[in-house]
Design an enzyme around this catalytic site. Structure first.
Site, mmCIF file in Angstrom:
data_model
loop_
_atom_site.group_PDB
_atom_site.id
_atom_site.type_symbol
_atom_site.label_atom_id
_atom_site.label_comp_id
_atom_site.label_asym_id
_atom_site.label_seq_id
_atom_site.Cartn_x
_atom_site.Cartn_y
_atom_site.Cartn_z
ATOM 1 N N GLU A 19 13.794 14.397 -41.988
ATOM 2 C CA GLU A 19 12.400 14.403 -41.541
ATOM 3 C C GLU A 19 12.261 14.266 -40.026
ATOM 4 O O GLU A 19 11.705 13.268 -39.535
ATOM 5 C CB GLU A 19 11.615 13.279 -42.227
ATOM 6 C CG GLU A 19 11.597 13.365 -43.737
ATOM 7 C CD GLU A 19 10.586 12.396 -44.363
ATOM 8 O OE1 GLU A 19 10.029 11.560 -43.631
ATOM 9 O OE2 GLU A 19 10.352 12.498 -45.571
ATOM 10 N N GLU A 61 13.761 14.257 -51.495
ATOM 11 C CA GLU A 61 12.982 13.037 -51.744
ATOM 12 C C GLU A 61 11.691 13.379 -52.457
ATOM 13 O O GLU A 61 10.982 14.315 -52.072
ATOM 14 C CB GLU A 61 12.585 12.305 -50.447
ATOM 15 C CG GLU A 61 13.690 11.556 -49.780
ATOM 16 C CD GLU A 61 13.226 10.829 -48.514
ATOM 17 O OE1 GLU A 61 12.040 10.420 -48.452
ATOM 18 O OE2 GLU A 61 14.053 10.681 -47.607
HETATM 19 C C1 GBH Z 1 10.013 9.388 -46.311
HETATM 20 O O1 GBH Z 1 9.072 9.556 -45.300
HETATM 21 C C2 GBH Z 1 11.259 8.790 -45.713
HETATM 22 O O2 GBH Z 1 12.292 9.730 -45.559
HETATM 23 C C3 GBH Z 1 11.756 7.571 -46.430
HETATM 24 O O3 GBH Z 1 12.644 6.891 -45.605
HETATM 25 C C4 GBH Z 1 10.589 6.733 -46.875
HETATM 26 O O4 GBH Z 1 10.995 5.507 -47.385
HETATM 27 C C5 GBH Z 1 9.842 7.524 -47.899
HETATM 28 O O5 GBH Z 1 9.470 8.771 -47.420
HETATM 29 C C6 GBH Z 1 8.618 6.832 -48.443
HETATM 30 O O6 GBH Z 1 7.656 6.633 -47.456
HETATM 31 O O7 GBH Z 1 0.454 8.508 -40.705
HETATM 32 O O8 GBH Z 1 -0.752 10.513 -40.964
HETATM 33 O O9 GBH Z 1 0.675 10.234 -39.088
HETATM 34 C C7 GBH Z 1 7.745 9.434 -45.636
HETATM 35 C C8 GBH Z 1 6.909 10.612 -45.312
HETATM 36 C C9 GBH Z 1 5.350 11.488 -43.809
HETATM 37 C C10 GBH Z 1 5.076 9.235 -44.485
HETATM 38 C C11 GBH Z 1 4.490 11.247 -42.606
HETATM 39 C C12 GBH Z 1 4.255 8.942 -43.278
HETATM 40 C C13 GBH Z 1 2.872 9.800 -41.609
HETATM 41 C C14 GBH Z 1 1.716 10.675 -41.439
HETATM 42 N N1 GBH Z 1 6.038 10.300 -44.217
HETATM 43 N N2 GBH Z 1 3.575 10.138 -42.837
HETATM 44 S S1 GBH Z 1 0.454 9.942 -40.473
#
Ligand code: GBH
Length: 467
Positions: free
Chosen positions: A164, A373
């Site tokens: 990511e 994931e």
């Molecule tokens: C994944 O990311 C990770 O790879 C993992 O480590 C984590 O534990 C898992 O998912 C569960 O969260 O706040 O609107 O700016 C999570 C995916 C995508 C979540 C972007 C936070 C932020 C968008 N992420 N999001 S914003």
């Protein structure tokens, strides 16, 4: 579950070093940016840190035994740069030894090791030299990848460069929500390009060393960015911008060797192209053996301020830096009345099917896909030694159905990893949010497979018998 997946479909579970290992300062490991960030007051809920996490560093053999009991075909884990090359000064034999033992345990258990080199834990020493805003960090990443390959290349075939990169660039350097917690769009865009460069250089390096015996790829978190009001041109444009910044700024350089021109226009004021040197895009667009897709939910995007009482407004880790993404406020958690997880994320399995089909239709050079994931946080309750997490299992099962539907409709998906094996350190949310299919008691570190783990094991076994 009625779906039949191919015999070699890979069933697995995923974790990340900083979220589970603990031993943050043991056997030579030094601070990563997440150790430092978690000590900043207010950065992580309840002041939680990755210092002890779920003590996987000491419990690794039992954790692998658990994976074997569940019948996992593969285990996706990450190596910690700050453990392997503390301070990025030298290679730490003790740190590598932990991963070498992990790989041996996995192979002994018949589980395919699926290694990710970067799941967000940059050595703090490199952050002090600018972190990912410094082009040199891309070259330091190759040194690190090379050190891991020296130790594990004889046994590990599946290598993922980055997990990511959206999160470790824009969300971390602009959104302010993840380490190093900056709110600087120019820095975020530099970080984005330098991570792409690091990916390309590392793929080149690993390919030179391991040739076609290796499976090399990257994992992206991808979303369907849907305008909150499709009749409102401002919302439609906000959704285009989110799709551009979150999806296409990653997919297009990697798969097509070019950055999307509409996004370059959007960010013109930051002079993004100053970072892009001649030849970089060729380096970045290395042929890949797979693309990892992480997906949890779609994003409804609005260009307007959040409505009164919207769950996103109550978000404790919300950072003003997020306003960069669409210029003003925006909504990511949809308001379309779907059920929500404990993260306030919608449950919308059809979004995963749609996403997989869109990737398939859009990119002629798309390599085989793996869902690296997918999973959900719920407020689990331990009752009489059991966790009956029906909601989590319903979420997982429905998403697996969506993968099957996408495959029937032409998507080339080769595997599915549930996030996560264990309850763990959920970044800015600390230990509050439980994503595991295995419950971890925070006081005793005891592991208790939840109903979702038992059912996932059942599904894997069933599929193996029927395929
Ligand atoms: C994944 O990311 C990770 O790879 C993992 O480590 C984590 O534990 C898992 O998912 C569960 O969260 O706040 O609107 O700016 C999570 C995916 C995508 C979540 C972007 C936070 C932020 C968008 N992420 N999001 S914003």
């Amino acid at each position: 579950m009625m779906n039949t997946f191919p015999k070699d479909f890979l069933w697995g579970s995923a974790t990340a070093a900083a979220q589970i290992e603990g031993a943050a300062h043991l056997d030579g490991k030094e601070d990563s940016i997440w150790d430092v960030f978690s000590r900043v007051p207010g950065a992580v809920q309840h002041g939680d840190t990755p210092e002890v996490a779920v003590d996987h560093y000491h419990r690794m053999p039992q954790d692998v035994a658990l994976m074997r009991e569940l019948g996992l075909g593969s285990y996706r884990f990450s190596t910690s740069w700050a453990r392997v090359r503390p301070g990025d000064r030298f290679t730490n034999a003790k740190g590598l030894d932990f991963y070498s033992r992990l790989v041996d345990e996995l192979l002994e258990a018949g589980i395919l090791p699926w290694l990710t080199l970067y799941h967000w834990d940059l050595p703090q020493a490199l952050q002090e030299r600018g972190g990912w805003t410094n082009r040199d960090t891309a070259h330091r990443f190759v040194d690190y990848a090379s050190a891991v390959y020296d130790a594990l290349g004889d046994r590990v075939t599946h290598w993922t460069t980055f997990n990511e990169p959206l999160c470790s660039s824009l969300i971390s350097y602009v959104g302010g929500e993840h380490a190093p917690g900056l709110m600087d769009p120019g820095a975020g865009l530099a970080a984005l390009h330098h991570q792409h460069l690091a990916h390309g250089l590392a793929v080149q390096h690993l390919r030179e060393r391991g040739g076609d015996d290796l499976q090399l790829g990257i994992t992206l978190n991808l979303t369907n960015a849907i305008p909150e009001d499709p009749g409102d041109p401002a919302d439609v444009d906000a959704a285009r911008r989110i799709d551009g910044l979150w999806n296409r700024m990653f997919l297009e350089p990697l798969l097509l060797g070019a950055y999307p021109s509409d996004v370059l226009e959007d960010v013109a004021e930051y002079d993004f192209e100053q970072w892009v040197h001649d030849g970089d895009l060729e380096t970045i667009a290395q042929p890949l053996d797979f693309l990892g897709v992480n997906h949890y939910h779609d994003d409804n995007v609005s260009a307007h301020p959040l409505p009164e009482g919207h769950p996103e407004s109550a978000r404790p880790t919300k950072r003003p830096g997020r306003s960069f993404f669409v210029g003003s406020e925006f909504v990511t958690s949809p308001t379309r009345g779907l059920p929500r997880t404990a993260m306030d994320w919608e449950v919308n399995p059809d979004g995963l099917r749609t996403l997989l089909l869109r990737l398939t239709a859009t990119y002629p050079t798309l390599p085989p896909l793996y869902i690296t994931e997918n999973g959900a946080a719920y407020d689990d309750e331990l009752v009489d030694g059991r966790v009956e997490d029906h909601e989590r299992w319903a979420y997982i099962a429905a998403h697996i159905d969506a993968v099957a539907a996408a495959m029937e409709q032409g998507a080339d998906v080769r595997g599915y990893f549930v996030w996560s094996l264990l309850d763990n350190f959920e970044w800015a949310w600390g230990y509050d949010k439980r994503f595991g299919i295995v419950y971890v008691d925070r006081d005793t570190q005891q592991r208790i497979p939840k109903l979702s783990a038992r059912n996932f094991a059942g599904l894997i076994g069933e599929n193996r018998r029927r395929a």
